[in-house]
Design a protein around this motif. Structure first.
Motif, PDB file in Angstrom:
ATOM      1  N   PHE A 138       0.827  -1.203   0.000  1.00  0.00           N
ATOM      2  CA  PHE A 138       0.000   0.000   0.000  1.00  0.00           C
ATOM      3  C   PHE A 138       0.869   1.264   0.000  1.00  0.00           C
ATOM      4  O   PHE A 138       2.018   1.261   0.460  1.00  0.00           O
ATOM      5  N   GLU A 139       0.288   2.335  -0.510  1.00  0.00           N
ATOM      6  CA  GLU A 139       0.908   3.659  -0.436  1.00  0.00           C
ATOM      7  C   GLU A 139       0.285   4.398   0.738  1.00  0.00           C
ATOM      8  O   GLU A 139      -0.936   4.541   0.826  1.00  0.00           O
ATOM      9  N   LEU A 140       1.116   4.866   1.656  1.00  0.00           N
ATOM     10  CA  LEU A 140       0.629   5.484   2.882  1.00  0.00           C
ATOM     11  C   LEU A 140       0.686   7.010   2.784  1.00  0.00           C
ATOM     12  O   LEU A 140       1.744   7.571   2.458  1.00  0.00           O
ATOM     13  N   HIS A 141      -0.442   7.646   3.074  1.00  0.00           N
ATOM     14  CA  HIS A 141      -0.517   9.100   3.146  1.00  0.00           C
ATOM     15  C   HIS A 141      -0.802   9.484   4.596  1.00  0.00           C
ATOM     16  O   HIS A 141      -1.776   8.987   5.186  1.00  0.00           O
ATOM     17  N   LEU A 142       0.030  10.340   5.166  1.00  0.00           N
ATOM     18  CA  LEU A 142      -0.189  10.829   6.521  1.00  0.00           C
ATOM     19  C   LEU A 142      -0.782  12.233   6.422  1.00  0.00           C
ATOM     20  O   LEU A 142      -0.153  13.139   5.860  1.00  0.00           O
ATOM     21  N   ILE A 143      -1.969  12.400   6.972  1.00  0.00           N
ATOM     22  CA  ILE A 143      -2.636  13.703   6.964  1.00  0.00           C
ATOM     23  C   ILE A 143      -2.816  14.155   8.408  1.00  0.00           C
ATOM     24  O   ILE A 143      -3.441  13.454   9.218  1.00  0.00           O
ATOM     25  N   GLU A 177      -9.652  18.255   1.598  1.00  0.00           N
ATOM     26  CA  GLU A 177      -8.787  18.756   0.530  1.00  0.00           C
ATOM     27  C   GLU A 177      -7.625  17.821   0.251  1.00  0.00           C
ATOM     28  O   GLU A 177      -7.209  17.627  -0.891  1.00  0.00           O
ATOM     29  N   GLN A 178      -7.088  17.195   1.299  1.00  0.00           N
ATOM     30  CA  GLN A 178      -5.873  16.390   1.172  1.00  0.00           C
ATOM     31  C   GLN A 178      -6.135  14.918   0.890  1.00  0.00           C
ATOM     32  O   GLN A 178      -5.228  14.203   0.466  1.00  0.00           O
ATOM     33  N   LEU A 179      -7.349  14.464   1.127  1.00  0.00           N
ATOM     34  CA  LEU A 179      -7.649  13.034   0.947  1.00  0.00           C
ATOM     35  C   LEU A 179      -7.651  12.689  -0.543  1.00  0.00           C
ATOM     36  O   LEU A 179      -8.392  13.268  -1.330  1.00  0.00           O
ATOM     37  N   ALA A 180      -6.790  11.763  -0.912  1.00  0.00           N
ATOM     38  CA  ALA A 180      -6.633  11.428  -2.332  1.00  0.00           C
ATOM     39  C   ALA A 180      -7.846  10.659  -2.843  1.00  0.00           C
ATOM     40  O   ALA A 180      -8.397   9.806  -2.134  1.00  0.00           O
ATOM     41  N   PRO A 181      -8.279  10.950  -4.087  1.00  0.00           N
ATOM     42  CA  PRO A 181      -9.384  10.175  -4.679  1.00  0.00           C
ATOM     43  C   PRO A 181      -9.015   8.690  -4.731  1.00  0.00           C
ATOM     44  O   PRO A 181      -7.878   8.320  -4.997  1.00  0.00           O
ATOM     45  N   GLY A 182      -9.978   7.863  -4.453  1.00  0.00           N
ATOM     46  CA  GLY A 182      -9.739   6.426  -4.513  1.00  0.00           C
ATOM     47  C   GLY A 182      -9.078   5.837  -3.282  1.00  0.00           C
ATOM     48  O   GLY A 182      -8.717   4.656  -3.288  1.00  0.00           O
ATOM     49  N   THR A 183      -8.912   6.633  -2.229  1.00  0.00           N
ATOM     50  CA  THR A 183      -8.335   6.104  -0.984  1.00  0.00           C
ATOM     51  C   THR A 183      -9.175   4.919  -0.495  1.00  0.00           C
ATOM     52  O   THR A 183     -10.397   5.020  -0.367  1.00  0.00           O
ATOM     53  N   GLN A 184      -8.518   3.809  -0.225  1.00  0.00           N
ATOM     54  CA  GLN A 184      -9.252   2.595   0.120  1.00  0.00           C
ATOM     55  C   GLN A 184      -9.601   2.490   1.594  1.00  0.00           C
ATOM     56  O   GLN A 184     -10.553   1.804   1.959  1.00  0.00           O
ATOM     57  N   ALA A 185      -8.812   3.151   2.445  1.00  0.00           N
ATOM     58  CA  ALA A 185      -9.092   3.077   3.880  1.00  0.00           C
ATOM     59  C   ALA A 185      -8.586   4.336   4.559  1.00  0.00           C
ATOM     60  O   ALA A 185      -7.576   4.914   4.144  1.00  0.00           O
ATOM     61  N   ILE A 186      -9.298   4.732   5.602  1.00  0.00           N
ATOM     62  CA  ILE A 186      -8.838   5.792   6.491  1.00  0.00           C
ATOM     63  C   ILE A 186      -8.575   5.162   7.842  1.00  0.00           C
ATOM     64  O   ILE A 186      -9.446   4.502   8.420  1.00  0.00           O
ATOM     65  N   ILE A 187      -7.359   5.336   8.337  1.00  0.00           N
ATOM     66  CA  ILE A 187      -6.993   4.844   9.663  1.00  0.00           C
ATOM     67  C   ILE A 187      -6.878   6.045  10.592  1.00  0.00           C
ATOM     68  O   ILE A 187      -6.087   6.965  10.335  1.00  0.00           O
TER      69      ILE A 187
END
Length: 412
Positions: free
Chosen positions: A41-46, A136-146
């Motif tokens: 997975f690709e991890l995005h920290l917001i 604004e920062q949540l990428a389209p197609g994000t599969q899960a929010i932790i």
């Protein structure tokens, strides 16, 4: 998955000050992020709130943070490896902190000079600006929010239909025994259950808390996700005159260390006058202006390996607190002889019983440490048991199977 294909995205939403593996909660979250990255997975920290800065307008990020493909922080500008905050409350808090520390060093007391810590950022109420930044920062197609801690459950409101949700539990807040001494928000059992119930899945750090979820929050999928260890190659008996404690500036660590310094350290010095206690981590900020014989407050240390290698005994004298004590796992993985309290062992008593010495009273703690410092062979045997326990029970392969299965289900 071939490198040419985009990796599915998981967003981690956090309101803790996350700069690297500088404390237990940060190390735990980063370990989860590494496992999910290794699972493809690709991890995005917001981070939607500037309160994570506390009173530090400039925050340095360690290389641990490279696990995140993207890192967005509201109110901060990234310059190289640093986050720079131009937020008014952050700057005013920084000035107040400097003045208060200077006053303490000069012996000034009273309300005028009292240090007022910044709010515990994890539990600060969500603002409209936090929600707007997340959307604004949540990428389209994000599969899960932790959600990092249950207090970040409002992040799920930004999810599109079909997006999975999970909470990194860390520990049971309502069960913390420190009360208002602890550096966390006070919540009732009912409030905690309600927040945890907002997620599809909850990651629990130890079995006791996973069992609580199964009993009391039946609507969620409980996943056991302990803290993994990174064991060294061989046990490290260390020196016969070095004691080490590692920890951040939290109430359980501070209270535990203060009790140890009062109830055990004088006895140890009477028997071992050359012994030194090294204290690594931000606990030093709670002892400014205080001096203790043969105690070195080192503050933040970039590389703990040399300190662990030299230490004859590693201590964790906690008197309250909940959740898996991550510095216990770190000490085991470093192959160290450890003297720890019953509180430190909560949740892993059966696994760790033979790998550490448990002591709760000052005299008992002192004698256990003196014995280990005086007996290199006993120290070496206990250090070897500690390392074996870390290898067998706390490696990533051993403890993150449930997390990897969650990731596999997410991918479908």
């Amino acid at each position: 998955m071939p490198d040419s294909l985009p990796r599915p995205i998981i967003a981690i939403v956090s309101k803790q000050r996350l700069t690297g593996a500088t404390n237990g909660s940060s190390a735990y979250l980063l370990a989860i992020a590494r496992s999910l990255t290794e699972a493809g997975f690709e991890l995005h920290l917001i981070q939607p709130s500037p309160t994570i800065a506390g009173r530090s307008p400039i925050v340095r990020l360690s290389r641990d943070m490279e696990v995140f493909a993207r890192h967005a922080v509201r109110g901060a500008r990234r310059i190289g490896s640093r986050l720079v905050f131009a937020n008014g409350p952050v700057l005013r808090g920084a000035v107040r902190g400097v003045v208060a520390r200077g006053a303490r060093k000069m012996g000034l007391t009273g309300p005028t000079w009292q240090d007022r810590p910044a709010p515990y950022s994890v539990a600060t109420p969500w603002q409209a600006a936090d929600h707007a930044f997340l959307r604004e920062q949540l990428a389209p197609g994000t599969q899960a929010i932790i959600a990092d801690y249950m207090f970040c459950h409002p992040a799920f409101e930004a999810a599109s239909q079909g997006t999975a949700s999970a909470i990194v539990m860390h520990d049971l807040f309502h069960a913390r025994e420190g009360g208002d001494k602890d550096s966390v928000a006070l919540v009732s059992r009912e409030e905690e259950v309600a927040m945890l119930a907002r997620a599809d899945s909850v990651f629990a750090i130890q079995q006791n808390e996973c069992d609580f979820l199964a009993r009391c929050v039946p609507g969620v999928e409980a996943r056991l996700v302990p803290m993994p260890a990174e064991p060294v190659a061989a046990a490290q008996p260390g020196r016969s005159d070095r004691v080490l404690m590692v920890g951040s500036n939290t109430a359980p660590n501070i209270e535990g260390l203060r009790t140890f310094l009062t109830d055990a350290w004088p006895t140890i010095l009477a028997a071992k006058p050359t012994a030194r206690l090294q204290v690594a981590g931000t606990m030093n900020s709670a002892f400014i202006g205080e001096a203790f014989p043969n105690v070195d407050f080192l503050g933040m240390v970039d590389d703990l390996a040399p300190l662990y290698a030299q230490a004859g005994v590693v201590i964790s004298p906690l008197t309250f607190g909940s959740g898996l004590k991550i510095k216990l796992i770190e000490g085991l993985a470093q192959g160290k002889a450890m003297v720890v309290s019953s509180v430190t062992l909560q949740g892993v008593e059966d696994v760790c019983r033979e790998a550490v010495i448990r002591a709760d009273e000052g005299e008992e703690t002192a004698q256990a440490i003196i014995t280990l410092l005086d007996d290199p062979e006993a120290r070496s045997k206990l250090a070897t048991k500690a390392l074996m326990t870390a290898q067998e029970s706390f490696s990533a392969q051993a403890v993150h199977g449930d997390l990897r299965r969650w990731a596999e289900q997410l991918r479908g």
